[in-house]
Every structure is written in structure tokens, then in C-alpha cells.
Motif scaffolding. Structure first.
Motif, mmCIF file in Angstrom:
data_model
loop_
_atom_site.group_PDB
_atom_site.id
_atom_site.type_symbol
_atom_site.label_atom_id
_atom_site.label_comp_id
_atom_site.label_asym_id
_atom_site.label_seq_id
_atom_site.Cartn_x
_atom_site.Cartn_y
_atom_site.Cartn_z
ATOM 1 N N GLY A 71 4.681 3.560 0.631
ATOM 2 C CA GLY A 71 3.734 3.872 -0.666
ATOM 3 C C GLY A 71 2.280 3.856 -0.250
ATOM 4 N N ILE A 72 1.885 3.624 1.011
ATOM 5 C CA ILE A 72 0.574 3.638 1.377
ATOM 6 C C ILE A 72 0.185 4.822 2.115
ATOM 7 C CG2 ILE A 72 -0.988 2.460 3.124
ATOM 8 C CD1 ILE A 72 0.649 -0.017 2.720
ATOM 9 N N ASP A 73 -0.900 5.699 1.443
ATOM 10 C CA ASP A 73 -1.213 6.950 2.058
ATOM 11 C C ASP A 73 -2.529 6.999 2.935
ATOM 12 O OD1 ASP A 73 -1.857 9.739 2.074
ATOM 13 O OD2 ASP A 73 -2.189 9.969 0.083
ATOM 14 N N LEU A 74 -2.277 7.406 4.129
ATOM 15 C CA LEU A 74 -3.210 7.338 4.977
ATOM 16 C C LEU A 74 -4.020 8.749 5.140
ATOM 17 C CD1 LEU A 74 -1.994 5.388 8.221
ATOM 18 C CD2 LEU A 74 -3.485 4.554 6.408
ATOM 19 N N SER A 75 -3.577 9.853 4.362
ATOM 20 C CA SER A 75 -3.927 10.912 4.531
ATOM 21 C C SER A 75 -5.388 11.175 4.466
ATOM 22 C CB SER A 75 -3.409 12.107 3.577
ATOM 23 O OG SER A 75 -3.560 11.763 2.347
ATOM 24 N N ARG A 76 -6.054 10.553 3.586
ATOM 25 C CA ARG A 76 -7.901 10.577 3.644
ATOM 26 C C ARG A 76 -8.328 9.903 4.718
ATOM 27 N NH1 ARG A 76 -7.187 10.487 -2.647
ATOM 28 N NH2 ARG A 76 -6.850 12.726 -3.068
ATOM 29 N N ALA A 97 2.204 8.181 12.237
ATOM 30 C CA ALA A 97 1.782 6.917 11.404
ATOM 31 C C ALA A 97 1.594 7.017 9.704
ATOM 32 C CB ALA A 97 0.488 6.481 12.175
ATOM 33 N N CYS A 98 1.203 8.267 9.528
ATOM 34 C CA CYS A 98 1.004 8.813 8.312
ATOM 35 C C CYS A 98 2.334 8.689 7.552
ATOM 36 C CB CYS A 98 0.311 10.198 8.007
ATOM 37 S SG CYS A 98 -1.577 10.083 8.478
ATOM 38 N N GLU A 99 3.454 9.242 8.070
ATOM 39 C CA GLU A 99 4.877 9.385 7.841
ATOM 40 C C GLU A 99 5.115 7.808 7.635
ATOM 41 O OE1 GLU A 99 9.042 10.971 8.714
ATOM 42 O OE2 GLU A 99 7.509 11.779 9.892
ATOM 43 N N ALA A 100 5.239 7.022 8.597
ATOM 44 C CA ALA A 100 5.733 5.677 8.575
ATOM 45 C C ALA A 100 5.064 4.993 7.513
ATOM 46 C CB ALA A 100 5.542 4.998 9.624
ATOM 47 N N MET A 101 3.676 5.034 7.072
ATOM 48 C CA MET A 101 3.031 4.392 5.947
ATOM 49 C C MET A 101 3.333 4.940 4.568
ATOM 50 S SD MET A 101 1.502 1.677 7.378
ATOM 51 C CE MET A 101 0.450 1.349 6.194
ATOM 52 N N LEU A 102 3.562 6.115 4.510
ATOM 53 C CA LEU A 102 3.864 6.702 3.253
ATOM 54 C C LEU A 102 5.285 6.123 2.778
ATOM 55 C CD1 LEU A 102 2.246 8.511 1.207
ATOM 56 C CD2 LEU A 102 3.439 10.709 2.303
ATOM 57 N N GLU A 103 6.069 5.613 3.809
ATOM 58 C CA GLU A 103 7.327 5.421 3.485
ATOM 59 C C GLU A 103 7.343 4.004 2.715
ATOM 60 O OE1 GLU A 103 9.939 7.011 7.024
ATOM 61 O OE2 GLU A 103 9.362 5.142 7.037
ATOM 62 N N GLY A 134 -3.731 5.204 14.806
ATOM 63 C CA GLY A 134 -2.422 4.782 14.725
ATOM 64 C C GLY A 134 -2.372 3.387 14.352
ATOM 65 N N ARG A 135 -2.325 2.334 15.458
ATOM 66 C CA ARG A 135 -1.970 1.110 15.207
ATOM 67 C C ARG A 135 -3.260 0.523 14.366
ATOM 68 N NH1 ARG A 135 -1.636 0.403 21.435
ATOM 69 N NH2 ARG A 135 -3.230 1.924 21.319
ATOM 70 N N SER A 136 -4.476 0.895 14.758
ATOM 71 C CA SER A 136 -5.419 0.049 13.873
ATOM 72 C C SER A 136 -5.556 0.748 12.487
ATOM 73 C CB SER A 136 -6.891 0.366 14.722
ATOM 74 O OG SER A 136 -7.270 1.674 14.904
ATOM 75 N N GLN A 137 -5.198 1.940 12.250
ATOM 76 C CA GLN A 137 -5.135 2.432 10.828
ATOM 77 C C GLN A 137 -3.971 1.628 10.295
ATOM 78 O OE1 GLN A 137 -7.391 4.762 9.253
ATOM 79 N NE2 GLN A 137 -8.670 5.147 10.853
ATOM 80 N N MET A 138 -3.162 1.538 10.941
ATOM 81 C CA MET A 138 -1.982 0.902 10.091
ATOM 82 C C MET A 138 -2.226 -0.415 9.739
ATOM 83 S SD MET A 138 1.860 2.629 11.496
ATOM 84 C CE MET A 138 1.408 2.193 13.386
ATOM 85 N N ALA A 139 -2.690 -1.218 10.696
ATOM 86 C CA ALA A 139 -3.159 -2.286 10.296
ATOM 87 C C ALA A 139 -4.065 -2.740 9.282
ATOM 88 C CB ALA A 139 -3.584 -3.053 11.771
ATOM 89 N N ALA A 140 -5.016 -1.867 9.263
ATOM 90 C CA ALA A 140 -6.214 -1.701 8.273
ATOM 91 C C ALA A 140 -5.574 -1.569 6.838
ATOM 92 C CB ALA A 140 -7.215 -0.960 8.604
ATOM 93 N N ALA A 141 -4.634 -0.498 6.962
ATOM 94 C CA ALA A 141 -4.204 -0.030 5.565
ATOM 95 C C ALA A 141 -3.331 -1.348 5.031
ATOM 96 C CB ALA A 141 -3.345 1.143 5.734
ATOM 97 N N LEU A 142 -2.455 -1.872 5.943
ATOM 98 C CA LEU A 142 -1.517 -3.078 5.683
ATOM 99 C C LEU A 142 -2.481 -4.151 5.092
ATOM 100 C CD1 LEU A 142 1.147 -2.384 8.280
ATOM 101 C CD2 LEU A 142 1.610 -2.233 5.882
ATOM 102 N N LEU A 143 -3.286 -4.718 6.029
ATOM 103 C CA LEU A 143 -4.237 -5.777 5.357
ATOM 104 C C LEU A 143 -4.900 -5.487 4.107
ATOM 105 C CD1 LEU A 143 -5.155 -8.541 5.744
ATOM 106 C CD2 LEU A 143 -6.794 -7.775 7.289
ATOM 107 N N ARG A 144 -5.294 -4.166 3.921
ATOM 108 C CA ARG A 144 -6.036 -3.937 2.569
ATOM 109 C C ARG A 144 -5.012 -4.064 1.628
ATOM 110 N NH1 ARG A 144 -8.004 0.787 4.667
ATOM 111 N NH2 ARG A 144 -9.712 -0.250 5.643
ATOM 112 N N HIS A 145 -3.754 -3.478 2.030
ATOM 113 C CA HIS A 145 -2.880 -3.464 0.812
ATOM 114 C C HIS A 145 -2.417 -4.933 0.318
ATOM 115 C CE1 HIS A 145 1.053 -2.371 -1.391
ATOM 116 N NE2 HIS A 145 1.566 -3.021 -0.533
ATOM 117 N N HIS A 146 -2.205 -5.792 1.213
ATOM 118 C CA HIS A 146 -1.739 -6.992 1.055
ATOM 119 C C HIS A 146 -2.798 -8.127 0.603
ATOM 120 C CE1 HIS A 146 2.351 -6.185 2.392
ATOM 121 N NE2 HIS A 146 1.853 -6.169 3.817
#
Length: 137
Positions: A61-66, A53-59, A19-31
Motif C-alpha cells: 500500500g506504499i506508492d513510490l510512483s511519484r 521496487a515500486c511493485e513490491a512496495m505497492l503490495e 531501489g533499496r534506499s527508496q524502499m527504506a525511506a518509504a518504509l520508515l516514513r510509513h512506520h
């Protein structure tokens, strides 16, 4: 502080890396757009990423499904310029000599999407601040 190649490396750690660490990593990678090497791991990884967490990130435009939860290793921690633990207390080890931050954040596990969005937005705020500090932009 940056790695020998000049690109700062950040490792986000929480217990389950779902959850948290995956969202943080995806957000930092994105920005960061490639200006920062980003990893995430967990001290006791879950089987899958938290669906909320996947749903919130997809909102955003960041896909955590993989993504898959990964086990924290001393090698990953040793390679990082900054290790950020995310409210896991004693379950996340401390690595002497590493710059470590602890972001106290609620665990999104079992929370409704409205609460997960709030956690995501707080992570995003902190990630943007970290990125500005690391890159000067």
C-alpha cells in the motif's frame, strides 16, 4: 541523537537511489508517522525508480510512483543524525562525525519480484528496529 528541532533525521543512501534506499525511506516514513525526518539519495542516481521496487512496495500500500532518484549532497548528509548506506561499498562516501551504518543488502536491480519482496522484507525488518531505537517505541 536528534536534530536541533528534536526530530531525528535519517538519510538512506545507495548508488542509484532507485531501489533499496527508496524502499527504506518509504518504509520508515510509513512506520514513523512523522516522528522521523526521512530522506534518500544516491551517489550516482538513476533516471527512474526500479519498477520491481515500486511493485513490491505497492503490495504494502506504499506508492513510490511519484518518487525520483536524488543526488547525494553533503548538505543532506550533514543534516542527518544517521546516514545508512545500503551495500554500495566505496561508491558511497563516509561523512566524518556522522553516525553511519552500512546495511549490506542485495541490489534489487534486474531481480524477479520474489527476490525484490525478500529484499523489501529485510529492509522493513531493519527499519522497524531503527525506528524503535530512534523513538524508543
Amino acid at each position: 541523537m536528534t536534530s536541533p528541532g528534536g526530530t531525528p533525521e535519517v538519510l538512506f543512501v545507495c548508488v542509484h537511489n532507485a531501489g533499496r534506499s527508496q524502499m527504506a525511506a518509504a518504509l520508515l516514513r510509513h512506520h514513523a508517522g512523522g516522528e522521523v525526518v526521512v530522506r534518500s539519495a544516491g551517489s550516482d542516481p538513476a533516471e527512474t525508480i526500479n519498477p520491481a521496487a515500486c511493485e513490491a512496495m505497492l503490495e504494502l500500500g506504499i506508492d513510490l510512483s511519484r518518487e525520483v532518484p536524488k543526488k547525494l549532497t553533503t548538505g543532506a548528509a550533514g543534516a542527518a543524525d544517521v546516514v545508512i548506506t545500503m551495500g554500495c561499498g566505496d561508491a558511497c562516501p563516509v561523512f566524518p562525525g556522522q553516525r553511519s551504518l552500512d546495511w549490506e543488502l542485495a541490489d534489487p536491480a534486474g531481480k524477479p519480484i520474489e527476490e525484490v519482496r525478500a529484499i523489501r522484507d529485510e529492509i522493513d525488518r531493519r527499519v522497524r528496529g531503527l525506528l524503535a531505537e530512534l523513538t524508543g517505541s
